[in-house]
Scaffold this active site. Structure first.
Site, PDB file in Angstrom:
ATOM      1  N   ASP A 164       1.055  -1.145   0.056  1.00  0.00           N
ATOM      2  CA  ASP A 164       0.167   0.028   0.039  1.00  0.00           C
ATOM      3  C   ASP A 164       0.904   1.111  -0.109  1.00  0.00           C
ATOM      4  O   ASP A 164       1.829   1.421   0.820  1.00  0.00           O
ATOM      5  CB  ASP A 164      -0.784  -0.064   1.353  1.00  0.00           C
ATOM      6  CG  ASP A 164      -1.962   0.688   1.024  1.00  0.00           C
ATOM      7  OD1 ASP A 164      -2.029   1.789   0.372  1.00  0.00           O
ATOM      8  OD2 ASP A 164      -3.205   0.574   1.835  1.00  0.00           O
ATOM      9  N   ASP A 187      -2.865   4.804  -2.484  1.00  0.00           N
ATOM     10  CA  ASP A 187      -3.746   5.666  -1.718  1.00  0.00           C
ATOM     11  C   ASP A 187      -4.112   6.774  -2.377  1.00  0.00           C
ATOM     12  O   ASP A 187      -3.351   7.501  -2.935  1.00  0.00           O
ATOM     13  CB  ASP A 187      -3.047   5.880  -0.450  1.00  0.00           C
ATOM     14  CG  ASP A 187      -3.728   6.357   0.709  1.00  0.00           C
ATOM     15  OD1 ASP A 187      -4.661   5.552   1.079  1.00  0.00           O
ATOM     16  OD2 ASP A 187      -3.679   7.602   1.219  1.00  0.00           O
ATOM     17  N   GLU A 213      -6.815   3.850  -5.286  1.00  0.00           N
ATOM     18  CA  GLU A 213      -7.986   4.350  -4.534  1.00  0.00           C
ATOM     19  C   GLU A 213      -8.557   5.800  -5.013  1.00  0.00           C
ATOM     20  O   GLU A 213      -7.656   6.548  -5.199  1.00  0.00           O
ATOM     21  CB  GLU A 213      -7.553   4.523  -2.939  1.00  0.00           C
ATOM     22  CG  GLU A 213      -8.947   4.836  -2.386  1.00  0.00           C
ATOM     23  CD  GLU A 213      -8.581   5.307  -1.071  1.00  0.00           C
ATOM     24  OE1 GLU A 213      -9.282   5.702  -0.087  1.00  0.00           O
ATOM     25  OE2 GLU A 213      -7.569   5.868  -0.803  1.00  0.00           O
ATOM     26  N   HIS A 215     -10.853  -0.953   4.948  1.00  0.00           N
ATOM     27  CA  HIS A 215     -10.522  -0.503   6.340  1.00  0.00           C
ATOM     28  C   HIS A 215     -11.213   0.784   6.641  1.00  0.00           C
ATOM     29  O   HIS A 215     -10.938   1.394   7.574  1.00  0.00           O
ATOM     30  CB  HIS A 215      -8.932  -0.643   6.414  1.00  0.00           C
ATOM     31  CG  HIS A 215      -8.327   0.543   5.617  1.00  0.00           C
ATOM     32  ND1 HIS A 215      -8.635   0.158   4.112  1.00  0.00           N
ATOM     33  CD2 HIS A 215      -7.753   1.596   5.520  1.00  0.00           C
ATOM     34  CE1 HIS A 215      -7.763   1.313   3.544  1.00  0.00           C
ATOM     35  NE2 HIS A 215      -7.496   2.053   4.528  1.00  0.00           N
ATOM     36  N   ASP A 216     -11.867   1.404   5.833  1.00  0.00           N
ATOM     37  CA  ASP A 216     -12.455   2.727   5.888  1.00  0.00           C
ATOM     38  C   ASP A 216     -13.995   2.810   6.006  1.00  0.00           C
ATOM     39  O   ASP A 216     -14.347   3.694   6.036  1.00  0.00           O
ATOM     40  CB  ASP A 216     -11.998   3.549   4.564  1.00  0.00           C
ATOM     41  CG  ASP A 216     -10.738   3.909   4.653  1.00  0.00           C
ATOM     42  OD1 ASP A 216      -9.726   4.134   5.705  1.00  0.00           O
ATOM     43  OD2 ASP A 216     -10.009   4.045   3.629  1.00  0.00           O
TER      44      ASP A 216
HETATM   45  C1  GLC Z   1      -6.993   6.623   2.247  1.00  0.00           C
HETATM   46  C2  GLC Z   1      -6.896   5.315   2.895  1.00  0.00           C
HETATM   47  C3  GLC Z   1      -7.240   5.997   4.551  1.00  0.00           C
HETATM   48  C4  GLC Z   1      -6.230   6.807   5.088  1.00  0.00           C
HETATM   49  C5  GLC Z   1      -6.389   8.225   3.895  1.00  0.00           C
HETATM   50  C6  GLC Z   1      -5.050   9.264   4.136  1.00  0.00           C
HETATM   51  O1  GLC Z   1      -8.336   7.197   2.397  1.00  0.00           O
HETATM   52  O2  GLC Z   1      -7.559   4.428   2.715  1.00  0.00           O
HETATM   53  O3  GLC Z   1      -7.354   4.910   5.516  1.00  0.00           O
HETATM   54  O4  GLC Z   1      -6.822   7.368   6.053  1.00  0.00           O
HETATM   55  O5  GLC Z   1      -6.267   7.628   2.535  1.00  0.00           O
HETATM   56  O6  GLC Z   1      -3.851   8.347   3.687  1.00  0.00           O
END
Ligand code: GLC
Ligand code: CA
Length: 530
Positions: free
Chosen positions: A98, A195, A256, A321-322
């Site tokens: 990641d 990310d 993402e 995880h979010d």
């Molecule tokens: C993404 C991740 C999240 C994180 C954010 C900032 O959305 O999935 O968990 O807090 O980015 O890096």
């Protein structure tokens, strides 16, 4: 044409703090993952995505990296990574890291240098301004600009003030990041999850985001994010990144894409590149927000599938995880969750699972005193934060549930015994057995992996029906999204269908009339006989 591994893969996301602890400190680690490789291999997954394990002050639990090339000692060492790669590859499992490239930690040497003065080597590595130039907000609360005493200027951060955004308009930043990616590719990593990759480039003149009408709890959601992300210049950066990955055999990157509710599949698919020359894969999160009813579910699945088109590859994800775990959104209803699993594993493209999903692990209840997530700390009880969906994995019914001998960093789910892998393994009707069978079925069936999907508009609106077609093969998937028995009567479905799989006992096992009966929450897969 030969299929690339990510075109039909099942990826298993591990939130490393919560998967398996190996040394009793209550925090999962790489040795823990190593110990569970045989389990993952039994489950049948093709790749593991590990949430960030690099050195980090953990302001956002690893999404704030202070050294991209070293492993945080809480998780292990570089040697552990090498061993994990070796052992995973021996089991035909890929490892995906990641990568948080939009921002670093405030403790990253680049930022430490950058904040020193306006003229140092790294002075333009981040986004600085003499005044607060606009209305941009941090996603975790507060303004996106924080004053730095040392440099006497404001720096920009899309998230916490401990996560300053890198300046992707600066060639040297891009070069440094690419060199770091190459470091991991050379070491044998099979790919990256990127990310918030649509946030990397910001508007050159720092224009204000337009306001949204209405009221939302987070000021961040009160504006349209058109100038602090999704800038057109992003695409050129991604094309270059794609070239880097494609200069190695078989590497993949999945991005993402941060969106405004309720999901923007067309935006997500735009990062695959018009010619498929940007991200290999991108996430669409529509279904993590869609009510569990046949019509909206079908609409959103179809919309995403069409946005991607048949020449590129869609991803499918119900948990991460979010966001609240699906089983908790479904009120703990296992029958519904199995139906969702059947949907998930019969889609074309890349399937993403989140650890615990396969055992029906629900959200943990996290009292205020045990909050860890900065989002939760800031907005509790409005927003409980993301700790609940990050609870520890339940392996056994012994003390510590096989996760840890020490006190786990987050609370276990209530009635944890119920979910233990150890028990589900031997139960044919368990959630785990359902996932395992579906993954194995998918693996052995090119039509399920690769076939084009046609989502049908049925007379009965409580069901979702689609056909998967590959060369002269056809599969029919029927999903009853209701608590009542449903009949599907469609002349277009006449033909000789043979039942291949059902998540509940079937009354009849072969159909040629185009009439199908489904029990409450029943889902099944048919094969067309010629
Ligand atoms: C993404 C991740 C999240 C994180 C954010 C900032 O959305 O999935 O968990 O807090 O980015 O890096
Ligand atoms: Ca540990």
């Amino acid at each position: 044409m030969k299929m690339r591994w990510w075109e039909d893969c099942v990826v298993y996301q591990i939130y490393p703090r919560s998967f398996q602890d190996s040394n009793g400190d209550g925090i999962g680690d790489l040795r823990g993952i190593l110990k569970r490789l045989d389990y993952l291999s039994m489950l049948g997954i093709d790749a593991i995505w590990i949430s960030p394990i690099f050195i980090s002050p953990m302001a956002d639990y690893g999404y704030d990296i202070s050294d991209y090339r070293s492993i945080d000692p809480i998780y292990g060492t570089l040697d552990d990574v090498d061993l994990l790669l070796k052992e995973a590859h021996a089991r035909n499992i890929k490892i995906i890291f990641d990568m948080v490239l939009n921002h670093t930690s405030i403790e990253h040497p680049w930022f430490i240098e950058s904040r020193k003065s306006k003229t140092n080597d790294k002075s333009e590595f981040y986004i600085w301004s003499d005044t607060i130039p606009n209305n941009w907000q941090g996603a975790f609360g507060g303004k996106a600009w924080t004053f730095d005493e040392q440099r006497g200027q404001y720096y920009m951060h899309s998230f916490l003030k401990e996560q300053p955004d890198l300046n992707w308009r600066k060639g040297e930043v891009v070069d440094a990041v690419f060199k770091m990616l190459a470091f991991w590719l050379d070491r044998g990593i099979d790919g990256f999850r990127l990310d918030v990759i649509n946030c990397i480039v910001k508007d050159e003149t720092f224009r204000n985001n337009p306001k949204v009408v209405g009221s939302r709890p987070r000021p961040y959601d009160m504006q349209r994010h058109i100038f602090d992300r999704n800038r057109p210049e992003t695409h050129a950066r991604l094309r270059r990144m794609r070239k880097l990955l494609d200069s190695y055999p078989d590497k993949m990157m999945v991005g993402e894409i941060m969106v405004e509710n309720p999901g923007e599949p067309e935006l997500a698919s735009s990062y695959l590149g018009r010619d498929g020359d940007e991200l290999h894969l991108a996430f669409d999160f529509s279904l993590t927000q869609t009510p569990f009813h046949a019509q909206p579910w079908k609409r959103n699945a179809k919309r995403w599938s069409e946005a991607v088109g048949i020449n590129r590859v869609p991803t499918w994800v119900l948990n991460n995880h979010d966001t609240t775990r699906l089983i908790s959104r479904l009120g703990g209803n296992i029958a519904k969750a199995k139906l969702a699993a059947l949907f998930l594993l019969t889609q074309r493209g890349a399937i993403f699972l989140y650890y615990g999903e396969e055992i029906g692990l629900p959200n943990s209840k996290v009292p205020k005193s045990r909050l860890e997530d900065p989002l939760g700390k800031r907005y509790w009880p409005f927003h409980p934060g993301r700790d609940p969906e990050r609870g520890p994995m339940i392996w056994s019914t012994s003390k510590g549930y096989g996760f840890s001998d020490g006190k786990s960093w987050l609370p276990f789910a209530n009635h944890a015994d119920k979910y233990a892998v150890e028990n589900q393994m031997t139960d044919k009707n368990s959630m785990l057995s359902c996932y395992r069978e579906l993954i194995s079925l998918r693996k052995g069936d090119i039509t399920l992996k690769k076939g084009i999907t046609t989502y049908l508009d049925t007379k009965n609106t409580h069901v979702m029906v689609y056909i998967r077609k590959y060369e002269n093969q056809e599969r029919l998937v029927l999903l009853n999204f209701s608590s009542r028995q449903q009949t599907i009567e469609e002349s277009s479905l006449s033909g000789n269908w043979e039942l291949k799989y059902s998540i509940q006992r079937m009354v009849e096992d072969s159909q040629d009339s185009g009439i199908f009966q489904l029990q409450p929450w029943q889902g099944c897969i048919y094969i067309k006989n010629k």
